[in-house]
Every structure is written in C-alpha cells, then in structure tokens.
Design a protein around this motif. Structure first.
Motif, short mmCIF file in Angstrom:
data_model
loop_
_atom_site.label_atom_id
_atom_site.label_comp_id
_atom_site.label_asym_id
_atom_site.label_seq_id
_atom_site.Cartn_x
_atom_site.Cartn_y
_atom_site.Cartn_z
N TRP A 373 0.83 -1.20 0.00
CA TRP A 373 0.00 0.00 0.00
C TRP A 373 0.86 1.26 0.00
O TRP A 373 0.63 2.20 -0.75
CB TRP A 373 -0.94 0.02 1.20
CG TRP A 373 -1.45 1.40 1.47
CD1 TRP A 373 -1.09 2.25 2.48
CD2 TRP A 373 -2.38 2.14 0.67
NE1 TRP A 373 -1.72 3.44 2.37
CE2 TRP A 373 -2.53 3.41 1.27
CE3 TRP A 373 -3.09 1.86 -0.50
CZ2 TRP A 373 -3.37 4.38 0.74
CZ3 TRP A 373 -3.93 2.84 -1.03
CH2 TRP A 373 -4.06 4.08 -0.40
N ASP A 377 0.83 3.94 -2.89
CA ASP A 377 0.47 5.31 -2.54
C ASP A 377 1.53 6.27 -3.06
O ASP A 377 1.23 7.37 -3.54
CB ASP A 377 0.33 5.42 -1.02
CG ASP A 377 -0.23 6.76 -0.58
OD1 ASP A 377 -1.04 7.33 -1.32
OD2 ASP A 377 0.16 7.23 0.49
N ARG A 384 -2.41 4.72 -7.27
CA ARG A 384 -2.86 4.96 -5.90
C ARG A 384 -4.36 4.74 -5.79
O ARG A 384 -4.86 4.15 -4.83
CB ARG A 384 -2.49 6.38 -5.47
CG ARG A 384 -3.01 6.74 -4.08
CD ARG A 384 -2.93 8.24 -3.86
NE ARG A 384 -1.55 8.67 -3.72
CZ ARG A 384 -1.07 9.82 -4.19
NH1 ARG A 384 -1.87 10.62 -4.90
NH2 ARG A 384 0.18 10.16 -4.01
N ALA A 388 -6.45 2.14 -3.44
CA ALA A 388 -7.39 2.64 -2.43
C ALA A 388 -8.77 2.01 -2.59
O ALA A 388 -9.38 1.55 -1.62
CB ALA A 388 -7.48 4.16 -2.53
N ALA A 403 -6.92 3.79 3.25
CA ALA A 403 -7.39 3.92 1.88
C ALA A 403 -8.55 4.91 1.75
O ALA A 403 -8.67 5.60 0.73
CB ALA A 403 -7.82 2.55 1.36
N GLU A 404 -9.41 4.99 2.74
CA GLU A 404 -10.62 5.82 2.63
C GLU A 404 -10.33 7.28 2.34
O GLU A 404 -10.97 7.88 1.46
CB GLU A 404 -11.48 5.67 3.89
CG GLU A 404 -12.27 4.37 3.91
CD GLU A 404 -13.21 4.32 5.10
OE1 GLU A 404 -13.41 5.37 5.76
OE2 GLU A 404 -13.75 3.22 5.38
N VAL A 406 -7.89 8.62 0.78
CA VAL A 406 -7.42 8.74 -0.60
C VAL A 406 -8.60 8.67 -1.57
O VAL A 406 -8.70 9.47 -2.51
CB VAL A 406 -6.40 7.63 -0.92
CG1 VAL A 406 -6.01 7.64 -2.39
CG2 VAL A 406 -5.16 7.79 -0.04
#
Length: 450
Positions: A373, A377, A384, A388, A403-404, A406
């Motif tokens: 990740w 990212d 990315r 996400a 992730a949220e 992003v």
C-alpha cells in the motif's frame, strides 16, 4: 436542589482534576441552572443565609452556581469539609472578586501538607488560567516547607515534574537518587531533568553507572557523556553500537575527544561475521558512500536485525539499488520489509504496479500488504486510486482507514489530477464511481439502527 447530587457523590469518591473542572463548567447548564430560572438561585441563597443544613453534595452544586452571591455564601460553609477543597481551589480563580478572595482565605487555612499532595494535580492544571497563580504560589510555599513527599511518585506527570523541579531547587535529592529517578521514571521530562541534575554534581562513578544502565536512550546518552568527566572515556566504545542513535552519537563524541576513530571501529565491526546491529547503522551515520561496500553483503546476513540495519544504513548513505532492494520486500522478517519499503519509496515508480497490487491480496502477511500500500500510494495517480478502491471493502480495518481518505479526496477532485490523460481518465472515472458506491453503502449501514 437534587440535580447534580449523584454526580457530586461520584466526584468525591473517584474524581480527578479533569472531572472537577468539567463539573464546574457543566453544572451551570443542568436543570435548575437553565437560563431564565432565576428563582432557583434565590431559593439556594435563602437556604444558605438561613443556616439550613446542607450536605457536601448540595454545597458542591452551590459552589458552582452561576450567581456569585450563591457561590460566595457557599464558601462560608466549606470550612472543615475537606471533600470540597477541590472546588475551593477552582473558586480561587473566580471572576467575581468577593468569591475569589473568600476562596483564597479558605485555602490558606486549609492547605496543609496532606491537602497539598491531594490538590496538587488540580492546582497545576489551573495554574495557566487567568488568576490561577495564587493557588500555585501557595502550593509552592507549602511544599517547600513540608517537602514534596509522595508527589515524587505521583501518577500525574505534570505533578511529578513539578515535584522534582522543586526537590532539585531545594537540594532534597542526592546525585545517586536523581540518577535512579532518571533511570526508572517513564516520563522523558523527568528523565532529562534528573539526569542533567545528577551530572551537574561532582563526578561520581555510581551515578554514571546507574545512568548507563537505564532503558531510556536520553538517560543512557547522559551517562555516556559523563564518562569523559570521570576519566573513563575508553568505556564509551561499548556504546558505539547502542540501539539508540542518540547514544551512538554521544559515544562517538566522547571517543573522538579522546583521540579515537569511531569510523575505523565501525568498519572493523562490520567486516566481522557477526556485526552488532548498532554498528551497522552506526557506520552509515558517520561513514562515506564508499562504505556501502561493507553493507551490501549484510543484506544476506542470517540475523534479521543486521539485515534491517544494513538496509537503513544504505538509505542513510543514499545508495539504493532497486533490484537488490526489491527482493527484500519478500523477507520473512517484518522489520526488514519495513526498512526496504522506506528505502524504496523515492523509487516506487520503478516497481511494477501489477506486482504491487498482487501483494495487496488478503492471503499475504499484513506487513507485506502495508508495504504494498505504501509503495502504491507513493506511485500516485491511477495506481494509488486502484489500490485505495481495492481496500475499501478490505477486512483489515487499519488498511481500510488508510485507503478511505485517498478515495474520498479522489471523489472530491474528480479526474482533474496531474498526469491524467486518455485511458487513465476513463479508468479513474470508473474507479471513482465504484469508490463512491462503496462508501455510500458503508454510510447507509452505519446510519441504519441495529
């Protein structure tokens, strides 16, 4: 007058400084204190003036009344009631002059050594408020007269710091006692205060030995510095490979002051079959880029800590070979994977995106998924966003939480990202729509009553 009585009883039993301050603010808007309910204030004032018997709980409520006359009258009833002293301390900073002056008179009479120990955490929290200096000054005078006592062992960190400062100013602690406090206290401020004060005294081998044996790096570093004053600077070599960078730096300073060469020492250790992990990173901290030749072979060392420090050392030396570092992302040791990830972040774009996306799979160890990740990212752009959206429904709560934000930023910005063009715009639009649907569904589930 029953509103707040139950809460007051709880405060008397288990209330801490924050509880008393929250109580003082909150009680004004409870029931009979609602704006416009002026009659209740006069009834309480009448009860106080008539001499009607009031319990500690009722007085605790009256001491926080929005009417200054009620607070002032309530203060006449607190003498001989130690449970109410926390509210007397609060009233010492009252905006109303008559209330403030009477509260201070009461506190001067009541604040003995025992009460000072009990009230110190609250007084210290009020010290930074307007008109909070009186109670602090009174506390200071009492403790200088009686000694800080058990406040040196208080579970409240600000109180413990205050007590140690006072004890040092009054010369109540020996250098050995200060060294032991520095070595065993879990607060970095106390550690620093006590270590510095212990070393300010004439050189003492016992003091330095206690500091050198501490767990806290700040304290060990002070002990290493003290070796020079003792004339035992040669012992500083033992700490050149310490696990803490601060301690290693202090050890290098002491060794150099005695004419030694830390860099040669590190090079010799790193050429050994089993180098100390601290020596590996220490070489990078004071070495040159050419010293990378000693670190590359250590990427295959059987000890994970040595491999991790070698990766970190190569990053410090700004020597990164992506193919040679990439294989370390499959290392069985999480620490090595983490160090390799950090080293590869600036070169994340050189790693295959599809390969990294595969490493996000739920069947992978968590540290590998976190590594993937972070690298995706760092890729930025659509890479990315793919990662996400793929994690929005993941079972790992912490990965999902990364992730949220992003995905939400992507939804706000739409496809107007740097570098977006052609097919990437179309793909990003599809990913954003999918991310929006997933997040909306999650929000609906949270809003639905269980």
């Amino acid at each position: 007058m029953r509103v707040g009585i139950a809460e007051a009883r709880r405060l008397f039993e288990v209330g801490g400084p924050r509880d008393w301050l929250e109580w003082d603010q909150r009680v004004r808007v409870e029931g009979w204190y609602l704006p416009g309910d002026y009659g209740s204030g006069f009834r309480v004032l009448a009860a106080l003036e008539s001499g009607e018997a009031l319990g500690d709980e009722e007085l605790a409520v009256a001491l926080c009344h929005r009417d200054g006359r009620v607070r002032r009258r309530a203060l006449e009833r607190v003498v001989g009631r130690p449970a109410l002293l926390p509210l007397v301390v609060v009233r010492c900073g009252d905006w109303a002059g008559p209330v403030r002056e009477r509260a201070r008179e009461v506190l001067v009479e009541a604040l003995d050594a025992e009460a000072a120990v009990r009230l110190a955490p609250l007084i210290l929290r009020l010290a930074d408020r307007q008109r909070g200096g009186f109670a602090l000054g009174l506390l200071d005078r009492v403790l200088r007269r009686e000694g800080p006592g058990t406040l040196l062992e208080s579970g409240d960190r600000p109180t413990r710091r205050f007590a140690y400062r006072l004890a040092m100013e009054e010369g109540l602690l020996s250098p050995a006692g200060l060294a032991r406090a520095a070595a065993h206290d879990d607060d970095a401020v106390v550690q620093g205060l006590c270590a510095d004060a212990a070393l300010a005294a004439p050189a003492d081998a016992e003091v330095v030995d206690v500091l050198l044996g501490a767990r806290a790096p700040r304290v060990r570093a002070a002990g290493v510095t003290g070796l020079r004053r003792l004339g035992r600077g040669e012992r500083a070599e033992e700490f050149l490979a310490d696990r803490s960078g601060l301690v290693r730096a202090c050890a290098r300073y002491v060794v150099r002051q005695l004419g030694g060469d830390p860099l040669s020492w590190y090079r010799a250790r790193c050429a050994e079959p089993a180098p100390p992990p601290g020596a590996v990173i220490g070489l990078a901290e004071c070495g040159e880029r050419t010293d990378a030749g000693l670190l590359w072979p250590l990427l295959d060392h059987p000890e994970a800590r040595v491999r991790a420090r070698a990766v970190a050392g190569l990053r410090v030396l700004d020597v990164t070979d992506v193919p040679r570092m990439r294989r370390l992302l499959d290392d069985p040791a999480p620490g090595v994977v983490g160090a390799a990830t950090l080293a590869l972040l600036p070169s994340a774009g050189a790693l295959p995106e599809e390969w990294l996306l595969e490493r996000l799979g739920a069947d992978r160890p968590r540290w590998e998924r976190v590594s993937a990740w972070r690298l995706l990212d760092a890729h930025g752009g659509v890479a990315r966003l793919r990662a996400a959206v793929a994690l929005l429904e993941d079972g790992d709560v912490r990965l999902r939480a990364r992730a949220e934000p992003v995905a939400r930023r992507g939804i706000r910005w739409g496809t107007y990202w740097p570098g977006m063009s052609g097919r990437s715009v179309a793909e990003a639009a599809g990913l954003l729509e999918r991310g929006r649907l997933i997040l909306d569904a999650a929000a609906r589930r949270q809003d639905t009553p269980a």
